[in-house]
Enzyme design. Structure first.
Site, short mmCIF file in Angstrom:
data_model
loop_
_atom_site.label_atom_id
_atom_site.label_comp_id
_atom_site.label_asym_id
_atom_site.label_seq_id
_atom_site.Cartn_x
_atom_site.Cartn_y
_atom_site.Cartn_z
N PHE A 1 38.77 12.48 -22.07
CA PHE A 1 37.72 13.35 -21.63
C PHE A 1 38.46 14.82 -22.04
O PHE A 1 39.54 15.06 -21.56
CB PHE A 1 37.81 13.54 -20.06
CG PHE A 1 36.23 14.49 -20.04
CD1 PHE A 1 35.08 14.35 -20.03
CD2 PHE A 1 36.76 15.83 -19.15
CE1 PHE A 1 34.02 15.11 -19.66
CE2 PHE A 1 35.87 16.59 -19.01
CZ PHE A 1 34.32 16.34 -19.39
N ASP B 1 46.48 17.37 -23.59
CA ASP B 1 45.52 17.96 -22.71
C ASP B 1 45.93 17.67 -21.31
O ASP B 1 45.92 16.72 -20.61
CB ASP B 1 44.12 17.18 -23.00
CG ASP B 1 42.76 17.74 -21.91
OD1 ASP B 1 43.33 18.58 -21.24
OD2 ASP B 1 41.91 17.47 -22.35
N LYS C 1 41.66 24.34 -15.21
CA LYS C 1 41.56 23.85 -14.00
C LYS C 1 42.52 24.61 -12.80
O LYS C 1 42.36 25.72 -12.45
CB LYS C 1 41.67 22.30 -13.69
CG LYS C 1 40.44 21.62 -14.42
CD LYS C 1 40.26 20.47 -13.90
CE LYS C 1 38.74 19.71 -14.37
NZ LYS C 1 38.79 18.86 -15.57
C1 PLP Z 1 37.98 19.12 -16.89
C2 PLP Z 1 38.62 18.77 -18.19
C3 PLP Z 1 38.44 18.91 -19.36
C4 PLP Z 1 37.38 20.37 -19.67
O1 PLP Z 1 37.42 21.53 -18.72
P1 PLP Z 1 36.10 22.46 -18.43
O2 PLP Z 1 36.64 23.63 -17.55
O3 PLP Z 1 35.28 21.45 -17.52
O4 PLP Z 1 35.73 22.81 -19.52
C5 PLP Z 1 39.10 18.73 -20.51
N1 PLP Z 1 40.13 18.04 -20.30
C6 PLP Z 1 40.50 17.27 -19.49
C7 PLP Z 1 41.63 16.39 -19.32
C8 PLP Z 1 39.64 17.58 -17.84
O5 PLP Z 1 40.08 17.11 -16.85
#
Ligand code: PLP
Length: 391
Positions: free
Chosen positions: A131, A216, A245
């Site tokens: 994700f 990520d 986050k």
């Molecule tokens: C939440 C998340 C995203 C996206 O972040 P947003 O602030 O919702 O755009 C991307 N990568 C990972 C691993 C995430 O958990």
């Protein structure tokens, strides 16, 4: 008359709970009912709700200056960038407002790097269950039917590989691959950690083929695993990393960290953001960074993570018909369920404990990094109550 369409676009299946106040690890409804929060806004409220230092920092900055364009110098932005550079592999940082925006820049940075190298490479390898956000680029990167269906044509340039298939990875990762993009611990995918030796192997393969390694760490970074960033456990460094986050502690903030080499193509005019790196976000981000990197803070995260994990192992042993296993690291933990994970989330909620479902029939436990030992005991008692109810 057409049927009423909700004023809020109905893209979420919302739980009928309305919180009016938060304090530390607790969320309160208007009537005073309180819930122990093991969601932290999905790993966002890293220091809990209404942390006094963050409230003070935000309030002071709000009285001085909220926003100026990136056409001007922004001292709070420079300060936070320097702190991130000092604490990591990175030489340089770009600030965004979200993880998705960070993913977009990471992808652009990879493409520009290979464009400027004069030997263009198009393909970014990603992994099933990944994700990276909800933009057109990020859904193409993740590649799952669930996120992409109906949103084609998808942005080209991504190839999704099966999770944990080393042979497929070795076959795909040749001298034509521009980059590999991976979460050290899949969050939405069900708290699936990449074992340290696999991350090391991946780093080596990237080194051999010239592919850039893009991590990520939007969910697993900022102290969540007990190190500032999850990749530190494997003793490797990426070329580019997405963060968001927890970095804002609840204020919208994201970042792309990169080596000078990976970022070499990103000169003036190649990227930008109206809000990214604004004084309010960066003042709060700098305070979050100061607290998380203070002496002893991450030791505490590791200690509490071990305590929570041990208690969860006990719960799994006590309820083998309901719970299957514990996964994750630090305070990024998952409980794989035998019952439906959403039933477990509901049962926990009935016991006034908030958790988040993830793929692979997992519930996620993402408490504030500041959770106390007593609150961990209370969380376990509530999870026990929920599991007994489902047994
Ligand atoms: C939440 C998340 C995203 C996206 O972040 P947003 O602030 O919702 O755009 C991307 N990568 C990972 C691993 C995430 O958990």
């Amino acid at each position: 008359m057409t049927a009423a369409f909700p004023p809020v676009l109905p893209t979420y299946n919302r739980t009928p709970l309305r919180f009016v106040r938060g304090e530390g690890s607790w969320l309160y409804e208007a009537d005073g009912t309180r819930y122990l929060d093991l969601t932290s806004g999905i790993a966002v409220n890293a220091l809990g709700h209404a942390h006094p230092d963050l409230v003070a920092t935000l309030t002071t900055q709000a009285q001085a200056l909220w926003h100026v364009s990136n056409l001007y110098e922004i001292p709070a932005q420079e300060q936070l960038a320097q702190a991130l550079v000092d604490a990591t592999f990175a030489d340089t940082v770009f600030f965004t407002n979200s993880g998705t925006e960070a993913a977009e820049l990471a992808i652009k940075m990879v493409r520009k790097y290979w464009h400027d190298a004069g030997t263009p490479r198009d393909t970014i390898l990603t992994f099933e269950g990944a994700f990276h956000g909800r933009s057109t680029g990020a859904i193409a990167a993740a590649g799952s039917e669930k996120m992409t269906k109906g949103f084609g044509p998808l942005m080209p340039g991504f190839k999704s590989l099966a999770w944990g298939d080393h042979d497929a990875l070795r076959a795909a990762l040749d001298g034509t691959v521009a980059a590999v993009m991976i979460e050290p611990i899949q969050g939405e995918g069900g708290i699936r950690p990449v074992p340290d030796h696999c991350l090391k192997g991946l780093r080596d393969l990237c080194q051999q083929t010239g592919a850039l390694l893009v991590l990520d760490e939007v969910q697993c970074g900022m102290g969540r695993t007990g190190r500032l960033f999850a990749h530190e456990w494997a003793g490797i460094t990426p070329d580019i990393m997405m963060v968001a986050k927890g970095i804002g502690g609840g204020f919208p903030l994201g970042a792309v960290l990169a080596t000078a080499k990976a970022a070499s193509g990103m000169g003036a005019g190649t990227h930008g953001s109206t809000y990214g790196g604004n004084p309010l976000a960066c003042a709060v981000g700098a305070k979050v960074m100061e607290i998380i990197t203070a002496e002893g803070f991450l030791d505490n995260v590791r200690r509490k993570g071990a305590m929570l994990r041990q208690s969860l192992e006990g719960l799994v042993a006590a309820h083998p018909d309901v719970l299957a296993e514990v996964r994750g690291a630090g305070l990024l933990l998952g409980l794989k369920c035998h019952v439906l994970n959403t039933d477990m989330v509901k049962a926990a909620q009935a016991a006034r404990l908030l958790t988040v479902p993830a793929a692979d029939n997992v519930i996620r436990l993402l408490p504030p990094l500041t959770i106390s030992e007593d609150e961990i005991s209370q969380a376990i008692a509530r999870l026990d109550q929920a599991a007994r109810q489902l047994s």
